[in-house]
Design an enzyme around this catalytic site. Structure first.
Site, PDB file in Angstrom:
ATOM      1  N   LYS A 138     -15.397 -14.328   1.372  1.00 56.56           N
ATOM      2  CA  LYS A 138     -16.605 -14.129   2.175  1.00 56.56           C
ATOM      3  C   LYS A 138     -17.503 -15.365   2.223  1.00 56.56           C
ATOM      4  CE  LYS A 138     -18.900 -10.875   0.127  1.00 56.56           C
ATOM      5  NZ  LYS A 138     -18.191 -10.587  -1.073  1.00 56.56           N
TER       6      LYS A 138
ATOM      7  N   ARG B 281     -24.504  -3.737  -0.216  1.00 58.01           N
ATOM      8  CA  ARG B 281     -23.506  -3.478  -1.254  1.00 58.01           C
ATOM      9  C   ARG B 281     -23.341  -1.985  -1.541  1.00 58.01           C
ATOM     10  NH1 ARG B 281     -22.729  -8.790  -3.011  1.00 58.01           N
ATOM     11  NH2 ARG B 281     -21.762  -8.957  -5.011  1.00 58.01           N
TER      12      ARG B 281
ATOM     13  N   ARG C 146     -11.479 -19.787  -9.096  1.00 54.22           N
ATOM     14  CA  ARG C 146     -12.885 -20.112  -8.860  1.00 54.22           C
ATOM     15  C   ARG C 146     -13.619 -20.285 -10.190  1.00 54.22           C
ATOM     16  NH1 ARG C 146     -16.353 -16.035  -5.256  1.00 54.22           N
ATOM     17  NH2 ARG C 146     -16.608 -14.821  -7.149  1.00 54.22           N
TER      18      ARG C 146
ATOM     19  N   ARG D 238     -18.634 -19.939 -12.850  1.00 53.13           N
ATOM     20  CA  ARG D 238     -19.600 -18.843 -12.704  1.00 53.13           C
ATOM     21  C   ARG D 238     -19.496 -17.896 -13.887  1.00 53.13           C
ATOM     22  NH1 ARG D 238     -20.000 -16.195  -6.749  1.00 53.13           N
ATOM     23  NH2 ARG D 238     -20.352 -14.344  -8.033  1.00 53.13           N
TER      24      ARG D 238
ATOM     25  N   ARG E  34     -16.800  -5.837 -11.258  1.00 54.63           N
ATOM     26  CA  ARG E  34     -17.262  -6.083  -9.888  1.00 54.63           C
ATOM     27  C   ARG E  34     -16.322  -5.437  -8.874  1.00 54.63           C
ATOM     28  NH1 ARG E  34     -17.356 -12.059 -10.193  1.00 54.63           N
ATOM     29  NH2 ARG E  34     -18.040 -12.100  -8.026  1.00 54.63           N
TER      30      ARG E  34
END
Ligand code: AMP
Length: 187
Positions: free
Chosen positions: A13, A88, A127, A133, A144
């Site tokens: 996204k 969300r 990632r 992160r 998540r």
């Protein structure tokens, strides 16, 4: 053009939203980025949000809506925007629709990026290595993904029910996925 990008964490996204921003010349509004900026700046709101984000859970609807309202009210968003990471859950979805109604700027389309879960876990591992992160650990990623399935998937169903959802295959090269999204946008 006012569009919402939907898709699980790691569906691409953020990357696609940035490409759309450059091509459509409208701002990319990511509630995750807004929250990370608040955390980094150490604002009271950021301090409150940090623990929730680190656990892979959703920050309270009120906090996120307040940030979104401020951002959408900025001058550059008058031409339209790409929303990434919002809504969300169904409550956020209703709040967004009320907000856009109020400013007379209805949503044009919701684009859902479809990526199988196995690939998502792989992508997020990549990632995590690249960006570091805090919420990209395997445990948090599982949380998540669960939040996405339980709370965010119904948002896509809602947009489908009102005829605003397009689903795009999110597997492939970035440019390929981008071209699919552009082809799926309303004229
Ligand atoms: P993202 O960058 O969109 O993956 O968001 C990272 C984290 O920020 C999420 O796991 C949530 O903790 C928080 N977050 C981002 N957007 C929202 C939202 N619309 N509602 C609640 N929490 C959010």
């Amino acid at each position: 053009m006012r569009l919402v990008l939907l898709g699980a964490p790691g569906s691409g996204k953020g990357t696609q939203a940035a490409m759309l921003r450059d091509s459509l010349r409208i701002p990319h509004i990511s509630t995750g980025d807004l929250l990370r900026a608040a955390v980094k700046a150490g604002t009271p709101l950021g301090l409150q949000a940090k623990a929730v984000m680190d656990a892979g859970k959703l920050v309270s609807d009120d906090i996120v809506l307040g940030m979104l309202e401020d951002r959408v009210a900025e001058q550059d968003a008058r031409a339209g925007f790409i929303l990434d990471g919002y809504p969300r859950n169904l409550a956020q979805c209703a709040a967004l629709e009320a907000l856009l109604d109020r400013i007379n700027q209805p949503l044009d389309v919701a684009v859902k990026l479809d990526v199988p879960n196995e690939l998502i876990v792989e992508r997020i591992a990549g990632r995590a290595a690249a960006e570091g992160r805090v919420d990209d650990t395997p445990e948090t990623v599982r949380a998540r993904l669960r939040v996405y399935a339980e709370q965010t998937a119904p948002v896509a169903d809602h947009f489908a029910a009102i005829g605003k959802l397009v689903t795009v295959d999110g597997v492939g090269e970035l440019d390929e996925v981008f071209d699919r999204i552009v082809a799926a946008l309303p004229a």
